[in-house]
Design an enzyme around this catalytic site. Sequence first.
Site, short mmCIF file in Angstrom:
data_model
loop_
_atom_site.label_atom_id
_atom_site.label_comp_id
_atom_site.label_asym_id
_atom_site.label_seq_id
_atom_site.Cartn_x
_atom_site.Cartn_y
_atom_site.Cartn_z
N SER A 336 0.81 -1.21 0.00
CA SER A 336 0.00 0.00 0.00
C SER A 336 0.85 1.26 0.00
CB SER A 336 -0.93 0.02 1.22
OG SER A 336 -1.64 1.23 1.28
N ASP A 337 0.54 2.16 -0.91
CA ASP A 337 1.14 3.49 -0.89
C ASP A 337 0.68 4.19 0.39
OD1 ASP A 337 2.70 5.45 -2.14
OD2 ASP A 337 0.92 6.49 -2.85
N LYS A 338 1.51 5.07 0.92
CA LYS A 338 1.14 5.76 2.17
C LYS A 338 0.34 7.03 1.92
CE LYS A 338 4.11 8.37 4.30
NZ LYS A 338 3.39 9.68 4.34
N THR A 341 -3.41 7.36 0.71
CA THR A 341 -4.07 6.06 0.77
C THR A 341 -4.27 5.66 2.23
OG1 THR A 341 -3.05 5.42 -1.31
CG2 THR A 341 -3.99 3.67 0.02
N THR A 582 -1.16 -0.84 -4.44
CA THR A 582 -1.96 0.36 -4.58
C THR A 582 -1.07 1.54 -4.90
OG1 THR A 582 -1.86 1.16 -2.30
CG2 THR A 582 -3.49 -0.55 -2.80
#
Length: 857
Positions: A336-338, A341, A582
């Site tokens: 997951s992108d931070k 997101t 993501t």
Amino acid sequence: MAQAKAQPPAGADRDHGTAAVGPVQISAELKALDTSPKGLSADEAKARLQKYGLNEIETKEESRWTKLLGYFWGPIPWMIEAAALISLVRRDWPDFGVVTGLLLYNAAVGFWQDNKAANALAALKKGLALEARVLRDGQWLSVGATELVPGDIVTVSAGEILPADLLLIDGKYLSVDQAALTGESLPVSKKVGDSAYSGSIAKQGSMTAAVTATGNQTFFGRTAKLVASAGTVSHSQKAVLQIGDFLILLAGALALLLIGFQIWRNVIVADTWTWATIGSITQFVLVLLVASVPVAMPAVMSVTMALGALSLSKEKAIVSRLSAIDELAGVDVLCSDKTGTLTMNRLTLDQPIPYGNAAPDDVILAAALASQRSSEDAIDQAVLHALKTPTLLDQYKTGDFSPFDPVNKRTIAIVTDAQGRTLHYSKGAPQAIADLCQLDPATRGTFDGQVNDLASRGYRALGVASSADGQHWTLIGLLSLMDPPRPDAKDTIARTRQLGLSVKMVTGDDVAIGSEIAKQLGMGDHLLVAGDVFAKGTDPDHIPLDEEHAVERADGFGRVFPQHKYEIVKSLQGLGHIVAMTGDGVNDAPALKQADCGVAVSGATDAARNAAALILTAPGLSTIVDAIVEARKIFGRIQNYAYYRIAMTLDIMFVVVLSYIFFGFQPLTAIMIVALALLDDVPIMTIAYDRVVPSPKPVRWNMHRLVVFSSLMGLLSIAQSFGLVLAGMEWMSDPSRMARFPLDDGHLQSMLFLQLAAGGHLLLFVVRTQRSIFQPPSPSASLFFAIVATQILAVLMCANGVLVPRLPWSLIGVVWLYVLVWMIVLDIVKLVFLGLERRREIESSHLVRSLTGDMTP
């Protein structure tokens, strides 16, 4: 002359971006580029344009005709085409029309979906600047950005897209938003000697720069290359090919057996080899081909996924590639992108740390006075939004204002209050404010300790000071800023883990920032610097095993660049994981395309959306949890169809061959096979609406289990169908029975046709659930009534002799009673098989835990 290659900026260095170089180094860089601050001549630029090519992303794309023809090449297409060819030669037009129609449909669906993925590179090209100001022959000109060459001298100003990779050689400062390239959550301040990258956006300031790289050699261009090279074959595609290969090999063996018996019976025994014999053998092979190749399987799977995609759209998840549904159901690692997101993508202030007699609100007010109210800077906006009473600013009149620059690292505002007093306020980097205030050693030690503590927890510190005369400054306090987690992020992470997924944070920010967010979200704080994991020059297609295991063990990664994201995905895939990634920026596009399921989050760039297989239209990650649950339901429906289709294919193949070998009897005509294909598969498309219980853990195609369970159900179905043939042959062999109730080959063919139509759908009811057929979940109304309508049609066809020999109602009743009894037998065998399977899984789990010493109950 080799074209200079720029290196990615260091995510940890917020104020500087990349490491700056001095005047001597700048002169050396310009010399290496064979240029000077005076720029190039028109002739030199033209020569270099010939050498390096246009400043654009070059791609080598496969022609659309080649892609289209590819869908008619492969084991399953070959068998379908062979069946169609034989039908054409024999002028069997109904069969030819159905088989050819299914072949064209499969190709059309695949071609349409493939074209969507090709749009990623086109979106990347849109990110390049259109025009640039360049110094040619001593004059500043506006030229198309595609005409820039290494060595050109250009200017970049606020609001412009950087046209190429640049070395900044003159000017005060430039604030650059390169989040779409590197994933950093804040704009980066640049000064003379820093590098800047094509595709990023200038937010503030203006500078002169030398072009160091253009086109595919830019940081942006290398990202585009990764997008072009990225991509995987979906697991559903592999599964369909493996199922097809299995059935084709079996069909080939049975065809050889059938031909052998035909030759033996007609040539060796009867000595009646004629062209009619050849036609008879061809007819049997045709029947076997149509029966053995699941011509409708890709179409039914595509339609099921398409209807599933419609359901996902209601969950705010748009499917851009149908195979994403299959992949999402099996995802066991989510990268997951931070920024934006997991977090709000909006800086906010934490509790201020006041100094002296100042109160927390005084620190915020002073920082707000040292900001421009019209500024779009993220830090200024965070400070201004933190004011409890924004109207307080109306009591002050701003005079002179000095904006932030990377040299002084602070802003200074001169304001006049309501009493007419002139006051000076400053905010900026803590070290700059401490130096400005000339703190005593004890205060400086305390101050530095607090700054270091904030940095270790991922906060960005901001010093605030005031002065009455602009010469002697007093420290007011410290502000701490962070992009906070989304309110639903922690619960979403917990739900994702309950679904059996490992979640890894992937961010361009520093590890300290990522670790603090990870702790708050309960993700684990074992974050690594991506550059420390992957050795310099690592080949993404041949990543060392120790690097792959390091990626697998980590909770996340900081200072991540596009190449790293791509390598993270490849490493996890190399260890057998199904990976979802993501992202929202250009920097995410290569990894999104390479991932088994690339997920573009809400607000993503065109490049990210086109590279992704799944596009979320609601902010945050909560949507992906709902999408995963829905995808597992869809996967369950498709898997149930695969069980049914393989078992039924085995049933039809073997009953045709066994009937001929043992009795010389053709149990089904070609038109019956075609009618069965339509009766079986057209209503089955409503399986997309069936009720299923989603798996609590990731699911993927287990070909061993699929073949074993399908073969078991197929074996029992063969016994059911061939048992009917045996009973019919036994009846016809007894004159006394025939006198009471005459039965001929036509009746037996129709009985077998009805048994396969009815028994097949009852078999679907058996395999669609892992519980008893009489327990919930019950079939959906759509599936149930579609099958009921199909069975009514099959009964009427037999009763009225449409396409099949006419069958008395009494024999129709006998067939239905026969298949209902067999349905109960099949259900009992299924429950026994599943019970044994669960027992083996429990014993295997106990063995693994005993070997690893895990005694957790």
